[in-house]
Design an enzyme around this catalytic site. Structure first.
Site, short mmCIF file in Angstrom:
data_model
loop_
_atom_site.label_atom_id
_atom_site.label_comp_id
_atom_site.label_asym_id
_atom_site.label_seq_id
_atom_site.Cartn_x
_atom_site.Cartn_y
_atom_site.Cartn_z
N GLY A 1 -64.96 -52.88 123.11
CA GLY A 1 -64.20 -52.20 124.14
C GLY A 1 -64.03 -53.01 125.41
O GLY A 1 -63.03 -52.88 126.11
N MET A 2 -65.03 -53.84 125.72
CA MET A 2 -64.99 -54.61 126.95
C MET A 2 -64.69 -56.09 126.75
O MET A 2 -64.27 -56.76 127.69
CB MET A 2 -66.34 -54.52 127.68
N ALA A 3 -64.95 -56.60 125.56
CA ALA A 3 -64.93 -58.05 125.40
C ALA A 3 -64.61 -58.45 123.96
O ALA A 3 -64.65 -57.64 123.05
CB ALA A 3 -66.27 -58.63 125.80
N ILE B 1 -64.90 -63.64 116.33
CA ILE B 1 -65.77 -63.04 115.32
C ILE B 1 -65.97 -61.55 115.53
O ILE B 1 -66.43 -60.87 114.61
CB ILE B 1 -67.14 -63.77 115.24
N ASP C 1 -76.56 -47.96 122.87
CA ASP C 1 -75.47 -48.13 121.91
C ASP C 1 -75.99 -48.74 120.61
O ASP C 1 -75.38 -49.65 120.05
CB ASP C 1 -74.36 -49.00 122.51
#
Length: 166
Positions: A27-29, A23, A144
């Site tokens: 950047g990390m996951a 979904i 963020d």
């Protein structure tokens, strides 16, 4: 091969969380819609990218996100249910299990629906500020906040998510 946003991914993580479809990507996951087969409920599972799961710095950040987010309890913050970290096996799946929010991001809602009324905008920003106030009371700074990290449930409830940079 990676799955597209609406393609299926039939992995079962931890013998419990059946991934249904991707979904969101960050950047990390990658975040998946999943079913918690033990409790019979839909959840969101945030899986750290395999290449980053071998980097102790990223693993540490991901682990801190899990701990920090799990300590927050507020109606405008996405709830954290579980965290899995493979012991001693670098590169294995690391994942965070969260409340699944049926709806869309604030960005998508603005794209689909256009400008908000003043009343809607005030209601939305008030809910976001309430969530951030709760985080600040726990000595967390989100860092963020953006429309992609604000979810709008189908009933209009606002949920702030992604404390990964906190």
């Amino acid at each position: 091969m990676t799955t597209g946003p609406d393609e299926t991914d039939e992995r079962v993580l931890g013998g419990r969380y059946r991934l249904l479809r991707r979904i969101a990507d960050g950047g990390m996951a990658t975040v998946y819609l999943a079913v918690d087969e033990r409790l019979g409920r839909r959840v969101a599972v945030k899986v750290l990218r395999p290449d980053l799961a071998r980097d102790e710095g990223f693993v540490g950040r991901f682990h801190r996100e899990a701990q920090l987010a799990a300590g927050l309890s507020h109606p405008n913050i996405v709830a954290v249910h579980d965290f899995h970290e493979s012991a001693g096996r670098p590169g294995e799946d690391l994942y965070l299990v969260m409340e699944y929010v049926e709806g869309q991001t604030l960005r998508q809602k603005l794209i689909d629906g256009g400008a908000m009324t003043v009343r809607q905008a005030v209601r939305t920003i008030t809910a976001i500020l309430a969530a951030l106030d709760e985080a600040h009371r726990a000595d967390l700074v989100h860092r963020d906040v953006k429309p992609e990290n604000v979810l709008v449930r189908d009933d209009g409830t606002i949920k702030v998510t992604d404390f990964g940079l906190a």
